[in-house]
Scaffold this active site. Structure first.
Site: not given
Ligand code: G3P
Ligand code: MG
Length: 249
Positions: A11, A53
């Site tokens: 992630h 992000h």
């Molecule tokens: O794609 C999964 C996750 O990354 C979605 O939430 O806020 O971490 O981008 P976020």
């Molecule tokens: Mg994400």
């Protein structure tokens, strides 16, 4: 096309071990043996696709300002590693192109999350996918996802052959998720860990879709999701999850 999504996706790179959405994060995931990473893409004011992000700069850089109102050259020198630890100082916001270079160097797959600044849903998908189409060939190792239906619609228009994933978050499953998945012609449902249930995994599989769950950092939880037949997990700490999954065998 045979989309080959591994059981674990790093992630934002490997966000527990290196600053999120950085080249260092991608390298860290690769060094851990992770096969795919998830990265967030948005546009600068002058339409450069960058890996980042948040809508604003505060949390990661300590500076004020919005990405959508800042040109790339004014972002380029901001430090995106120092907030995470002194040893990471000197890292910069990567462009999509720079990130792809490192992904290809390490033979990694990519889940590119289209994370538009408000009002830029369509153009973010169009510009990012245009750039990507010039540098990425392997359809089996690429998934384009978004919470934004307009972005997925744009992806459908400009890169129909690339697999799409519908992101679902928040506290409630939208009633029309099946219709959305059908309309946007997605291959995966990428859903928050608070929303997933064993029945929902089965419903997703009944539609011949894969079920990906974010963000799972606890090995017990990972085991539970594995028991529910979840196809893949997004994790900041992929090695911890991997150990958790392996330990049931
Ligand atoms: O794609 C999964 C996750 O990354 C979605 O939430 O806020 O971490 O981008 P976020
Ligand atoms: Mg994400």
């Amino acid at each position: 096309m045979a989309l080959k999504i591994p059981k674990i996706i790093g992630h934002r790179g490997a966000a527990a071990y290196a600053p999120e959405n950085t080249l260092e994060g991608i390298r860290t995931a690769a060094d851990m043996g992770i096969k795919w990473v998830e990265l967030d893409v948005k546009l600068t004011k002058d339409q450069v696709p960058i890996i980042f992000h948040d809508e604003d700069l505060e949390r990661i850089t300590g500076s004020s300002g919005l990405i959508a109102q800042t040109n790339y050259e004014d972002l380029r020198d901001l430090d995106v590693g120092l907030w995470f630890g002194d040893s990471f100082s000197g890292l910069h916001i990567p462009t999509l192109e720079e990130a792809v270079d490192v992904l290809l160097e390490h033979n990694l797959g990519l889940n590119l999350e289209i994370k538009p600044c408000p009002g830029r849903e369509k153009e973010t998908a169009e510009v990012a996918l245009d750039v990507l189409s010039q540098i990425w060939d392997d359809h089996d190792k690429l998934l384009i996802s978004s919470f934004q239906h307009v972005s997925l619609e744009a992806a459908l228009d400009v890169a129909r052959d690339w697999a799409r994933g519908l992101l679902i978050g928040g506290d409630e499953l939208p009633e029309n998720w099946r219709e959305l998945a059908d309309y946007l012609d997605v291959k995966t449902i990428n859903i928050g860990s608070r929303l997933i249930t064993p029945d929902l995994v089965a419903d997703i599989h009944d539609l011949d879709l894969q079920c990906l769950v974010y963000t799972v950092n606890d090995p017990e939880e990972a085991r539970m999701f594995q028991d529910w037949a979840v196809d893949a997990l997004f994790s900041d700490a992929p090695d911890v999850i991997e150990d958790g999954l392996a330990s049931i065998h």
